[in-house]
Design a protein around this motif. Structure first.
Motif, PDB file in Angstrom:
ATOM      1  N   ASN A 157       0.811  -1.214   0.000  1.00 15.94           N
ATOM      2  CA  ASN A 157       0.000   0.000   0.000  1.00 15.94           C
ATOM      3  C   ASN A 157       0.842   1.260   0.000  1.00 15.94           C
ATOM      4  O   ASN A 157       0.539   2.241  -0.685  1.00 15.94           O
ATOM      5  CB  ASN A 157      -0.925   0.018   1.221  1.00 15.94           C
ATOM      6  CG  ASN A 157      -2.313  -0.511   0.915  1.00 15.94           C
ATOM      7  OD1 ASN A 157      -2.756  -0.496  -0.230  1.00 15.94           O
ATOM      8  ND2 ASN A 157      -3.004  -0.983   1.935  1.00 15.94           N
ATOM      9  N   GLU A 160       3.991   0.444  -3.359  1.00 14.61           N
ATOM     10  CA  GLU A 160       3.686  -0.157  -4.652  1.00 14.61           C
ATOM     11  C   GLU A 160       4.955  -0.612  -5.388  1.00 14.61           C
ATOM     12  O   GLU A 160       5.256  -0.142  -6.485  1.00 14.61           O
ATOM     13  CB  GLU A 160       2.896   0.811  -5.537  1.00 14.61           C
ATOM     14  CG  GLU A 160       1.482   1.046  -5.069  1.00 14.61           C
ATOM     15  CD  GLU A 160       0.628   1.765  -6.109  1.00 14.61           C
ATOM     16  OE1 GLU A 160       0.922   1.651  -7.312  1.00 14.61           O
ATOM     17  OE2 GLU A 160      -0.324   2.433  -5.695  1.00 14.61           O
ATOM     18  N   ASP A 193      -6.606 -12.120   2.827  1.00 11.98           N
ATOM     19  CA  ASP A 193      -6.730 -10.694   3.132  1.00 11.98           C
ATOM     20  C   ASP A 193      -5.558  -9.909   2.544  1.00 11.98           C
ATOM     21  O   ASP A 193      -5.734  -8.811   2.002  1.00 11.98           O
ATOM     22  CB  ASP A 193      -6.786 -10.478   4.652  1.00 11.98           C
ATOM     23  CG  ASP A 193      -8.116 -10.898   5.259  1.00 11.98           C
ATOM     24  OD1 ASP A 193      -9.093 -11.091   4.510  1.00 11.98           O
ATOM     25  OD2 ASP A 193      -8.165 -11.054   6.498  1.00 11.98           O
ATOM     26  N   ASP A 196      -5.970  -9.617  -1.209  1.00 12.79           N
ATOM     27  CA  ASP A 196      -6.965  -8.604  -1.560  1.00 12.79           C
ATOM     28  C   ASP A 196      -6.313  -7.225  -1.643  1.00 12.79           C
ATOM     29  O   ASP A 196      -6.618  -6.431  -2.549  1.00 12.79           O
ATOM     30  CB  ASP A 196      -8.092  -8.570  -0.526  1.00 12.79           C
ATOM     31  CG  ASP A 196      -9.016  -9.776  -0.614  1.00 12.79           C
ATOM     32  OD1 ASP A 196      -9.046 -10.440  -1.671  1.00 12.79           O
ATOM     33  OD2 ASP A 196      -9.713 -10.053   0.385  1.00 12.79           O
ATOM     34  N   THR A 197      -5.415  -6.941  -0.715  1.00 14.34           N
ATOM     35  CA  THR A 197      -4.711  -5.653  -0.730  1.00 14.34           C
ATOM     36  C   THR A 197      -3.791  -5.546  -1.938  1.00 14.34           C
ATOM     37  O   THR A 197      -3.768  -4.523  -2.623  1.00 14.34           O
ATOM     38  CB  THR A 197      -3.889  -5.474   0.557  1.00 14.34           C
ATOM     39  OG1 THR A 197      -4.780  -5.468   1.677  1.00 14.34           O
ATOM     40  CG2 THR A 197      -3.111  -4.174   0.529  1.00 14.34           C
ATOM     41  N   ALA A 199      -4.046  -7.030  -4.751  1.00 11.23           N
ATOM     42  CA  ALA A 199      -4.836  -6.954  -5.984  1.00 11.23           C
ATOM     43  C   ALA A 199      -5.293  -5.535  -6.283  1.00 11.23           C
ATOM     44  O   ALA A 199      -5.549  -5.193  -7.447  1.00 11.23           O
ATOM     45  CB  ALA A 199      -6.052  -7.877  -5.884  1.00 11.23           C
ATOM     46  N   ALA A 200      -5.390  -4.697  -5.260  1.00 12.09           N
ATOM     47  CA  ALA A 200      -5.860  -3.326  -5.446  1.00 12.09           C
ATOM     48  C   ALA A 200      -4.737  -2.375  -5.841  1.00 12.09           C
ATOM     49  O   ALA A 200      -4.992  -1.196  -6.118  1.00 12.09           O
ATOM     50  CB  ALA A 200      -6.525  -2.823  -4.165  1.00 12.09           C
ATOM     51  N   GLN A 201      -3.493  -2.870  -5.896  1.00 17.54           N
ATOM     52  CA  GLN A 201      -2.354  -2.021  -6.208  1.00 17.54           C
ATOM     53  C   GLN A 201      -1.678  -2.483  -7.496  1.00 17.54           C
ATOM     54  O   GLN A 201      -2.011  -3.521  -8.066  1.00 17.54           O
ATOM     55  CB  GLN A 201      -1.348  -2.043  -5.047  1.00 17.54           C
ATOM     56  CG  GLN A 201      -1.922  -1.604  -3.711  1.00 17.54           C
ATOM     57  CD  GLN A 201      -2.432  -0.178  -3.719  1.00 17.54           C
ATOM     58  OE1 GLN A 201      -2.007   0.644  -4.534  1.00 17.54           O
ATOM     59  NE2 GLN A 201      -3.367   0.125  -2.820  1.00 17.54           N
ATOM     60  N   ASN A 202      -0.701  -1.715  -7.925  1.00 20.75           N
ATOM     61  CA  ASN A 202      -0.004  -2.008  -9.178  1.00 20.75           C
ATOM     62  C   ASN A 202       1.307  -2.741  -8.899  1.00 20.75           C
ATOM     63  O   ASN A 202       2.376  -2.303  -9.290  1.00 20.75           O
ATOM     64  CB  ASN A 202       0.261  -0.705  -9.938  1.00 20.75           C
ATOM     65  CG  ASN A 202       0.794  -0.961 -11.344  1.00 20.75           C
ATOM     66  OD1 ASN A 202       0.471  -1.959 -11.962  1.00 20.75           O
ATOM     67  ND2 ASN A 202       1.622  -0.055 -11.827  1.00 20.75           N
ATOM     68  N   ARG A 233      -8.095 -13.140  -8.256  1.00 22.76           N
ATOM     69  CA  ARG A 233      -8.026 -11.707  -8.014  1.00 22.76           C
ATOM     70  C   ARG A 233      -7.322 -10.966  -9.149  1.00 22.76           C
ATOM     71  O   ARG A 233      -7.080  -9.764  -9.057  1.00 22.76           O
ATOM     72  CB  ARG A 233      -7.300 -11.451  -6.683  1.00 22.76           C
ATOM     73  CG  ARG A 233      -8.101 -11.941  -5.478  1.00 22.76           C
ATOM     74  CD  ARG A 233      -7.221 -12.110  -4.244  1.00 22.76           C
ATOM     75  NE  ARG A 233      -8.013 -12.459  -3.057  1.00 22.76           N
ATOM     76  CZ  ARG A 233      -8.466 -13.675  -2.793  1.00 22.76           C
ATOM     77  NH1 ARG A 233      -8.225 -14.689  -3.633  1.00 22.76           N
ATOM     78  NH2 ARG A 233      -9.183 -13.899  -1.702  1.00 22.76           N
ATOM     79  N   ILE A 235      -4.280 -10.969 -10.043  1.00 22.88           N
ATOM     80  CA  ILE A 235      -3.000 -10.381  -9.641  1.00 22.88           C
ATOM     81  C   ILE A 235      -1.942 -10.728 -10.681  1.00 22.88           C
ATOM     82  O   ILE A 235      -1.725 -11.904 -10.988  1.00 22.88           O
ATOM     83  CB  ILE A 235      -2.581 -10.894  -8.254  1.00 22.88           C
ATOM     84  CG1 ILE A 235      -3.583 -10.420  -7.190  1.00 22.88           C
ATOM     85  CG2 ILE A 235      -1.177 -10.424  -7.906  1.00 22.88           C
ATOM     86  CD1 ILE A 235      -3.321 -10.977  -5.810  1.00 22.88           C
TER      87      ILE A 235
END
Length: 283
Positions: A157, A160, A193, A196-197, A199-202, A233, A235
């Protein structure tokens, strides 16, 4: 075949061969894109990372090799950078060096306090790992593992990184489920968990094939059950040998490629002309 390896160590840190020997071995193995990724110096004494006095030489040597071997391989200069769970941060040196790199790998190797000279490591030995958990977590393995994956998520987070290195390094000395059982519900939910984090980033998760070369039976990082969860996800992935010698340049690459395809992955990411691009598996 898989054509890239971005996790390469040399005698600048804990590797056995020179940078140039690793590059020549990569070319001989058929790689078309390759990254050098020495361990960045740490802000405390140790015997496995680069010495800070050697940093400029490393960057200059990598630059010279990029030019020398440009007709044969795309070569990139990166570093493996540590995130410290206790500090919730990387080092000031890392922050100053990142703009000079082509890419970054970030990972976690330590547990507990990283101030002082008696630092505990995840991957030094089973005994050292156990002592660290006893010292800093009163022997509560689950408490540390939860902290570990939350730390990985925090790292991704905050920074990246281009590549997340050996996401489940904590299994290195977990033979016979010494510290935890990967099949346990709490463990898998903790990992999910974290995924999931990511997957939301590059950030790309590394399929790290090198563990079996040094400790047979460890398997790849991530463990096989995690890769379908990553695919769910969407990824993105890279592939790296975590190569500490010329023998590890493409170690178990064929096996990894076969399994990735079985899990539904159709591509992995490589650097081409300085940009990340998707490369089809099996080509």
């Amino acid at each position: 075949m898989l054509l890239a390896n971005y996790h390469i160590h040399s005698d600048y840190c804990d590797g056995k061969n020179t940078l140039e020997e690793m590059v020549v071995a990569g070319i001989a193995s058929g790689l078309t894109s390759m990254g050098l990724s020495s361990h960045l110096p740490l802000p405390f004494p140790n015997d496995w990372t680069m010495k800070e006095d050697d940093l400029e030489d490393y960057l200059n040597d990598a630059k010279a090799l990029k030019e020398k071997y440009a007709p044969q391989i795309e070569l990139y200069c990166g570093m493996e950078i540590d995130f410290f769970i206790d500090r919730q941060d990387i080092s000031d040196l890392a922050k100053s060096v990142i703009p000079r790199l082509d890419y970054t790998i970030m990972s976690v190797h330590t547990l507990g306090k990283t101030i002082g000279v008696e630092v505990s490591y995840i991957d030094e030995s089973q005994q050292n790992f156990a002592q660290g958990i006893k010292k800093y977590y009163q022997g509560d393995n689950q408490a540390f593992i939860t902290d570990y994956y939350q730390g990985i998520a925090k790292m991704v987070n905050m920074f990246e990184p281009d590549i997340l290195g050996h996401i489940d390094l904590i299994k290195k000395y977990n033979q016979n489920n010494h510290f935890f059982n990967e099949r346990d519900h709490w463990y898998q939910e903790t990992v999910k968990d974290c995924l999931d984090t990511v997957a939301a980033q590059n950030t790309r998760i590394e399929i790290n094939t090198g563990a079996n070369l040094r400790i047979p039976g460890v398997g790849r990082y991530p463990s096989d059950w995690m890769i379908p969860e990553m695919k769910k996800r969407n990824i993105p992935i890279t592939v790296g040998g975590d190569s500490h010698s010329v023998a590890g340049i493409v170690f178990e690459y064929n096996e990894a490629e076969t399994y990735l395809a079985e899990c539904g992955y159709q591509e992995y990411w490589i650097l081409k002309k300085g940009r990340w691009e998707a490369q089809p598996l099996g080509v």
